[in-house]
Design a protein around this motif. Structure first.
Motif, PDB file in Angstrom:
ATOM      1  N   UNK A 185     -10.182  24.585 -28.821  1.00  0.00           N
ATOM      2  CA  UNK A 185     -10.708  25.480 -29.740  1.00  0.00           C
ATOM      3  C   UNK A 185     -10.368  26.787 -29.318  1.00  0.00           C
ATOM      4  N   UNK A 186      -9.362  27.135 -28.637  1.00  0.00           N
ATOM      5  CA  UNK A 186      -9.231  28.400 -28.151  1.00  0.00           C
ATOM      6  C   UNK A 186      -9.967  29.041 -26.834  1.00  0.00           C
ATOM      7  N   UNK A 187      -9.515  30.245 -26.498  1.00  0.00           N
ATOM      8  CA  UNK A 187     -10.259  30.616 -25.177  1.00  0.00           C
ATOM      9  C   UNK A 187     -10.635  32.159 -25.235  1.00  0.00           C
ATOM     10  N   UNK A 188     -10.569  32.696 -26.480  1.00  0.00           N
ATOM     11  CA  UNK A 188     -10.921  34.208 -26.498  1.00  0.00           C
ATOM     12  C   UNK A 188     -12.105  34.526 -25.934  1.00  0.00           C
ATOM     13  N   UNK A 189     -13.287  33.623 -26.323  1.00  0.00           N
ATOM     14  CA  UNK A 189     -14.350  34.182 -25.740  1.00  0.00           C
ATOM     15  C   UNK A 189     -15.424  32.772 -25.158  1.00  0.00           C
ATOM     16  N   UNK A 190     -16.254  33.132 -24.290  1.00  0.00           N
ATOM     17  CA  UNK A 190     -17.234  32.053 -24.212  1.00  0.00           C
ATOM     18  C   UNK A 190     -18.568  32.240 -24.998  1.00  0.00           C
ATOM     19  N   UNK A 191     -19.129  31.244 -25.312  1.00  0.00           N
ATOM     20  CA  UNK A 191     -20.420  31.431 -26.069  1.00  0.00           C
ATOM     21  C   UNK A 191     -21.411  30.284 -25.543  1.00  0.00           C
ATOM     22  N   UNK A 192     -22.636  30.522 -25.986  1.00  0.00           N
ATOM     23  CA  UNK A 192     -23.841  29.580 -25.791  1.00  0.00           C
ATOM     24  C   UNK A 192     -24.506  29.912 -24.212  1.00  0.00           C
ATOM     25  N   UNK A 193     -25.490  29.188 -24.249  1.00  0.00           N
ATOM     26  CA  UNK A 193     -26.455  29.344 -23.147  1.00  0.00           C
ATOM     27  C   UNK A 193     -25.669  28.993 -21.779  1.00  0.00           C
ATOM     28  N   UNK A 243       1.244  29.212 -24.255  1.00  0.00           N
ATOM     29  CA  UNK A 243      -0.271  29.140 -24.749  1.00  0.00           C
ATOM     30  C   UNK A 243      -1.033  30.562 -24.707  1.00  0.00           C
ATOM     31  N   UNK A 244      -1.459  30.910 -26.006  1.00  0.00           N
ATOM     32  CA  UNK A 244      -2.228  32.135 -25.950  1.00  0.00           C
ATOM     33  C   UNK A 244      -3.665  31.906 -26.169  1.00  0.00           C
ATOM     34  N   UNK A 245      -4.648  32.868 -25.760  1.00  0.00           N
ATOM     35  CA  UNK A 245      -5.931  32.166 -25.859  1.00  0.00           C
ATOM     36  C   UNK A 245      -6.365  32.262 -27.411  1.00  0.00           C
ATOM     37  N   UNK A 246      -6.011  32.918 -27.892  1.00  0.00           N
ATOM     38  CA  UNK A 246      -6.264  32.901 -29.541  1.00  0.00           C
ATOM     39  C   UNK A 246      -5.711  31.525 -30.275  1.00  0.00           C
ATOM     40  N   UNK A 247      -5.042  30.684 -29.600  1.00  0.00           N
ATOM     41  CA  UNK A 247      -4.327  29.608 -30.234  1.00  0.00           C
ATOM     42  C   UNK A 247      -5.374  28.423 -30.110  1.00  0.00           C
ATOM     43  N   UNK A 248      -5.454  27.771 -31.468  1.00  0.00           N
ATOM     44  CA  UNK A 248      -6.350  26.567 -31.609  1.00  0.00           C
ATOM     45  C   UNK A 248      -5.054  25.293 -31.646  1.00  0.00           C
ATOM     46  N   UNK A 249      -5.621  24.221 -31.223  1.00  0.00           N
ATOM     47  CA  UNK A 249      -4.576  23.410 -31.221  1.00  0.00           C
ATOM     48  C   UNK A 249      -3.332  23.014 -32.043  1.00  0.00           C
ATOM     49  N   UNK A 250      -3.977  23.272 -33.305  1.00  0.00           N
ATOM     50  CA  UNK A 250      -2.776  23.005 -34.352  1.00  0.00           C
ATOM     51  C   UNK A 250      -1.527  23.978 -34.298  1.00  0.00           C
ATOM     52  N   UNK A 251      -1.524  25.069 -33.428  1.00  0.00           N
ATOM     53  CA  UNK A 251      -0.796  25.910 -33.183  1.00  0.00           C
ATOM     54  C   UNK A 251       0.235  25.600 -31.928  1.00  0.00           C
ATOM     55  N   UNK A 269     -13.291  18.558 -32.408  1.00  0.00           N
ATOM     56  CA  UNK A 269     -13.485  19.332 -31.165  1.00  0.00           C
ATOM     57  C   UNK A 269     -14.257  20.764 -31.465  1.00  0.00           C
ATOM     58  N   UNK A 270     -13.471  21.108 -32.608  1.00  0.00           N
ATOM     59  CA  UNK A 270     -13.975  22.606 -33.236  1.00  0.00           C
ATOM     60  C   UNK A 270     -15.370  22.410 -33.503  1.00  0.00           C
ATOM     61  N   UNK A 271     -16.046  21.329 -33.790  1.00  0.00           N
ATOM     62  CA  UNK A 271     -17.613  21.412 -34.184  1.00  0.00           C
ATOM     63  C   UNK A 271     -18.591  20.845 -33.057  1.00  0.00           C
ATOM     64  N   UNK A 348     -13.718  33.200 -36.806  1.00  0.00           N
ATOM     65  CA  UNK A 348     -15.369  33.603 -36.894  1.00  0.00           C
ATOM     66  C   UNK A 348     -16.314  32.696 -36.611  1.00  0.00           C
ATOM     67  N   UNK A 349     -15.943  31.490 -36.764  1.00  0.00           N
ATOM     68  CA  UNK A 349     -16.886  30.297 -36.421  1.00  0.00           C
ATOM     69  C   UNK A 349     -17.215  30.442 -34.934  1.00  0.00           C
ATOM     70  N   UNK A 350     -18.710  30.083 -34.771  1.00  0.00           N
ATOM     71  CA  UNK A 350     -19.255  30.073 -33.370  1.00  0.00           C
ATOM     72  C   UNK A 350     -19.984  28.510 -33.385  1.00  0.00           C
ATOM     73  N   UNK A 351     -19.529  27.624 -32.819  1.00  0.00           N
ATOM     74  CA  UNK A 351     -19.997  26.174 -32.975  1.00  0.00           C
ATOM     75  C   UNK A 351     -21.381  26.175 -32.511  1.00  0.00           C
ATOM     76  N   UNK A 352     -21.738  26.976 -31.418  1.00  0.00           N
ATOM     77  CA  UNK A 352     -23.139  26.896 -30.716  1.00  0.00           C
ATOM     78  C   UNK A 352     -24.172  27.412 -31.664  1.00  0.00           C
ATOM     79  N   UNK A 353     -23.710  28.762 -32.121  1.00  0.00           N
ATOM     80  CA  UNK A 353     -24.783  29.475 -33.273  1.00  0.00           C
ATOM     81  C   UNK A 353     -24.991  28.278 -34.073  1.00  0.00           C
ATOM     82  N   UNK A 354     -23.821  27.643 -34.926  1.00  0.00           N
ATOM     83  CA  UNK A 354     -24.119  26.709 -35.878  1.00  0.00           C
ATOM     84  C   UNK A 354     -24.981  25.689 -35.506  1.00  0.00           C
ATOM     85  N   UNK A 355     -24.772  25.096 -34.342  1.00  0.00           N
ATOM     86  CA  UNK A 355     -25.567  24.068 -33.820  1.00  0.00           C
ATOM     87  C   UNK A 355     -27.064  24.450 -33.860  1.00  0.00           C
TER      88      UNK A 355
END
Length: 421
Positions: A185-193, A243-251, A269-271, A348-355
């Motif tokens: 799901x990429x590695x650009x940023x961390x998210x969530x508690x 591998x680059x941090x912005x890459x999702x698995x499909x790339x 995995x994305x969700x 743009x999608x943040x799975x933790x915020x969505x959850x």
């Protein structure tokens, strides 16, 4: 060397560009040819083969892996290593779900012998500390190799299998080699508690963010440098190229192998980092359907939930009213109403915020909403704060803001352990 072995060696050596390993956690830079925008990612196991298995020379090897431990042409690492006389492979260690991946969540395949290679298979699930160290000693290994595809969420247990193996290997006087794979799901940023230590468990041993945005090798370096520094393990990482941090698995150009029975696709995995929070509730998280973690719901839920979730205007995702009948797990055999996540902008999608948005709106729109009696949600989120705030009627932004300071500290910490830019 037999002709059949020679053939296997030729195939293994041909996969990947000349590779990169380092001493005790150090790594070499990416090959310039491998970093181009259209380059296929070459995993740690490919780089290990391209380097002639030099990192394993002269050692008795045990491999911690599952069905995801494959080469680019979908052969299993254990089969390849066993057929190669340059490697002294003596044991296999299976994590949750087992070496061959047949067990459901919270289970394993137990110990036995691999019918394909004849190697002994040891069960690591629910073992840690001295007990796991004794398993490594009994197996007669000098070095433990870890090669499993992670999905980027703190509560996905393979990273804690890695952590437990590192701690146990240090206790037993063994070394650890981590063969890296992409964060799907990429590695650009961390998210969530960030987990608080009183809430530590096998779905979160140490204080990292819920969506850590790191690879297995990066996490291994962080574990060794921050959480195991009282007794660090002799660690070596074999990094990827391309591998680059912005890459999702499909790339990545790599084949997807489900790392567990309810992780069938990279879209799952994305969700997952958001919808797995529903394991802590009385709603189904989609287990027993063909789209686990992409659908969430319960008997009696109606269209009002999807309407409320869409009204939040969360970035990158739409919520569609849906109905499903789980074949196992929660609400088995019952028609459930709920939502289906449609991610239309992955960046743009943040799975933790969505959850969190789904938890907040589920509680507001369905009178039957409830937490699991054991407060499992606290283990998943890493504290009682999310549960307490949802029950108090807090909104999404208030809940997300509550963990902002801890997340910022973790984001700064992880910078020192990132291998890819």
């Amino acid at each position: 060397m037999t002709l059949s072995r020679r053939g296997v060696l030729g195939l293994a050596g041909a996969v990947g560009a000349a590779g990169a390993t380092g001493s005790l956690g150090a790594v070499m830079p990416d090959s310039p040819k491998a970093v181009g925008a259209t380059a296929r990612v070459r995993t740690g196991c490919e780089q290990l083969a391209a380097d002639g298995y030099g990192a394993l020379a002269g050692q008795r090897i045990g491999v911690v892996t599952n069905p995801t431990g494959i080469t680019a042409d979908a052969r299993h690492l254990v089969d390849v290593l066993h057929a190669d006389e340059r490697v002294d492979l003596v044991a296999v260690f299976g994590p949750e779900h087992g070496f061959r991946g047949t067990a459901q969540a919270g289970g394993s395949e137990g110990a036995g012998r691999d019918p394909a290679t004849g190697l002994p298979v040891y069960d690591t699930y629910d073992k840690s500390g001295r007990q796991l160290a004794d398993v490594f000693t009994a197996a007669g290994v000098d070095t433990v190799v870890f090669d499993i595809q992670d999905v980027g969420a703190r509560f996905y247990t393979y990273i804690w299998t890695l952590y437990d193996c590192m701690r146990a290997a240090a206790l037993a006087g063994k070394a650890v080699v981590v063969l890296d794979r992409p964060n799907p799901v990429g590695g650009v940023r961390a998210a969530g508690p960030v987990l608080l230590r009183p809430y530590a468990s096998f779905v979160g041993r140490e204080p990292i963010a819920l969506a850590h945005g790191m690879t297995a090798a990066e996490l291994a370096l962080l574990f060794n440098g921050e959480f195991l520094k009282d007794k660090p393990v002799a660690l070596r990482t074999v990094r990827m190229t391309g591998w680059r941090r912005e890459s999702f698995f499909g790339a990545t150009g790599l084949p997807w192998v489900p790392p567990s029975p309810n992780m069938p696709t990279a879209d799952t995995a994305l969700a997952y980092a958001g919808t797995c929070l529903f394991e802590g509730t009385n709603l189904s998280e989609g287990r027993g359907t063909t789209t686990p973690f992409e659908v969430v719901g319960a008997e009696g839920v109606d269209r009002r939930w999807a309407e409320a979730a869409n009204a939040l205007g969360l970035p990158g995702v739409w919520f569609r009213e849906t109905y499903f009948t789980p074949s196992f797990s929660k609400h088995v055999g019952k028609v459930c109403g709920g939502v289906r996540l449609i991610v239309h902008d992955r960046e743009a999608f943040d799975p933790v915020r969505a959850g969190i948005g789904l938890l907040v709106t589920a509680r507001r729109t369905w009178s039957g909403f409830g937490w699991r009696a054991d407060h499992w949600i606290d283990r998943l989120t890493g504290s009682d704060r999310v549960r307490v705030m949802v029950d108090a009627g807090a909104g999404v932004e208030e809940i997300v803001g509550d963990w902002a300071a801890g997340l910022a500290r973790f984001a700064a910490l992880r910078e020192g352990y990132l291998l890819y830019r």
